[in-house]
Scaffold this motif. Sequence first.
Motif, PDB file in Angstrom:
ATOM      1  N   LEU A 168       0.820  -1.214   0.000  1.00 45.03           N
ATOM      2  CA  LEU A 168       0.000   0.000   0.000  1.00 45.03           C
ATOM      3  C   LEU A 168       0.854   1.265   0.000  1.00 45.03           C
ATOM      4  O   LEU A 168       1.847   1.345   0.726  1.00 45.03           O
ATOM      5  N   HIS A 169       0.450   2.236  -0.807  1.00 43.56           N
ATOM      6  CA  HIS A 169       1.028   3.572  -0.683  1.00 43.56           C
ATOM      7  C   HIS A 169       0.373   4.232   0.536  1.00 43.56           C
ATOM      8  O   HIS A 169      -0.634   3.730   1.050  1.00 43.56           O
ATOM      9  N   ASP A 170       0.911   5.371   1.018  1.00 41.62           N
ATOM     10  CA  ASP A 170       0.388   5.894   2.288  1.00 41.62           C
ATOM     11  C   ASP A 170      -0.464   7.156   2.137  1.00 41.62           C
ATOM     12  O   ASP A 170      -0.542   7.978   3.034  1.00 41.62           O
ATOM     13  N   GLY A 171      -1.139   7.303   0.991  1.00 40.47           N
ATOM     14  CA  GLY A 171      -2.029   8.461   0.804  1.00 40.47           C
ATOM     15  C   GLY A 171      -3.344   8.285   1.550  1.00 40.47           C
ATOM     16  O   GLY A 171      -3.672   7.197   2.017  1.00 40.47           O
ATOM     17  N   PHE A 172      -4.091   9.378   1.644  1.00 34.93           N
ATOM     18  CA  PHE A 172      -5.410   9.319   2.306  1.00 34.93           C
ATOM     19  C   PHE A 172      -6.214  10.564   1.914  1.00 34.93           C
ATOM     20  O   PHE A 172      -5.651  11.568   1.470  1.00 34.93           O
ATOM     21  N   CYS A 173      -7.517  10.471   2.087  1.00 36.76           N
ATOM     22  CA  CYS A 173      -8.386  11.636   1.842  1.00 36.76           C
ATOM     23  C   CYS A 173      -8.466  12.445   3.136  1.00 36.76           C
ATOM     24  O   CYS A 173      -8.949  11.920   4.155  1.00 36.76           O
ATOM     25  N   PRO A 174      -8.015  13.705   3.121  1.00 35.35           N
ATOM     26  CA  PRO A 174      -8.030  14.479   4.375  1.00 35.35           C
ATOM     27  C   PRO A 174      -9.435  14.639   4.963  1.00 35.35           C
ATOM     28  O   PRO A 174      -9.579  14.756   6.183  1.00 35.35           O
ATOM     29  N   THR A 175     -10.450  14.619   4.136  1.00 35.54           N
ATOM     30  CA  THR A 175     -11.826  14.786   4.644  1.00 35.54           C
ATOM     31  C   THR A 175     -12.274  13.524   5.388  1.00 35.54           C
ATOM     32  O   THR A 175     -12.729  13.591   6.539  1.00 35.54           O
ATOM     33  N   HIS A 176     -12.138  12.361   4.739  1.00 33.93           N
ATOM     34  CA  HIS A 176     -12.591  11.118   5.385  1.00 33.93           C
ATOM     35  C   HIS A 176     -11.683  10.708   6.552  1.00 33.93           C
ATOM     36  O   HIS A 176     -12.142  10.089   7.519  1.00 33.93           O
ATOM     37  N   HIS A 177     -10.402  11.048   6.448  1.00 40.60           N
ATOM     38  CA  HIS A 177      -9.414  10.705   7.477  1.00 40.60           C
ATOM     39  C   HIS A 177      -9.765  11.390   8.809  1.00 40.60           C
ATOM     40  O   HIS A 177      -9.401  10.909   9.879  1.00 40.60           O
TER      41      HIS A 177
END
Length: 303
Positions: A168-177
Amino acid sequence: MENFNELQQEILRLKQKKNALVLAHYYVPLEVQDVADAVCDSFAMAQRAARAPEDLIVICGVRFMGESAKILSPEKTVLLPSPDAGCPMADMVTREDVLRLKREHPGAQVMCYVNSSAAVKAVSDVCCTSSSALRIAKALPCDEIIFVPDKHLGSYVAGNVPEKTFWLHDGFCPTHHKIAEADVLAAKKAHPAAVFAVHPECGEDVVKHGDLVGSTAEILDFARKTDAPEILIGTESEIVERLRRELPGKKIYGVGSSFVCPNMKKVTLEALCECLRDEKYKVELPPAELNAARVSLDKMVNS
Ligand code: 13P
Ligand code: SF4
């Protein structure tokens, strides 16, 4: 047209005059969704854009959505009403990151969430959305999958496809996170009879409480069909607003405070009207990048 305000009526006139197809994502303001030809999750938006007979397509959403429409319908004019509406998660992974991961895991295929740039799609094997990720991961003819950029969607898929190894890469959605497990537990305590529908861009500790884990369209569908009179929603605030309007007989709650994607809110009625009137903010991509990205997006749309 009598229920529409002046700006909305002008948009409807321009749309008809120019024979334009306007597609909106569920996170843009409701008043913009109301003048669209279709309101979609990311998968349906890509499918509609790929099959559109119209020569002019307007994407009311963020940049990667406009790019995907252009990649799938390169001969069409694709407009983005708010060209500065990006997706921070898409910006968290670069083409170089993908090439490095490929070197590190030479036996793996790259599955790339559609929330990514055209340059990243161009070096990926297949794209997916949240509604198609499980199906696509299961069907990929390999034992190892590099998943970019969303670590949360990636770990949700990995947990449901245990027969494969995921990198897995370590990106994320700042809103859902931002949605925390404590928010969910507090909301469940306050509304013990409610069922919980959650987006897989949320963290694992939030998603594990979901009675339904799905894309925006799947959350809406679940809320419409469930017999439960109270529903907790774990995704962006516009979905909560849409459901409250659509289902006045049910009690719809967000978890915690309201979770807003600021980029989606840049797609205003004013921006859409100007974009249609002046036919401005065309999506353009380098041809080599577009053609390479088309291979992985086509596989997603036809999966
Ligand atoms: P879906 O509409 O596919 O669920 O995507 C959610 C999202 O975050 C779009 O940016
Ligand atoms: Fe990107 Fe999250 Fe906004 Fe979707 S909600 S556009 S993933 S920042």
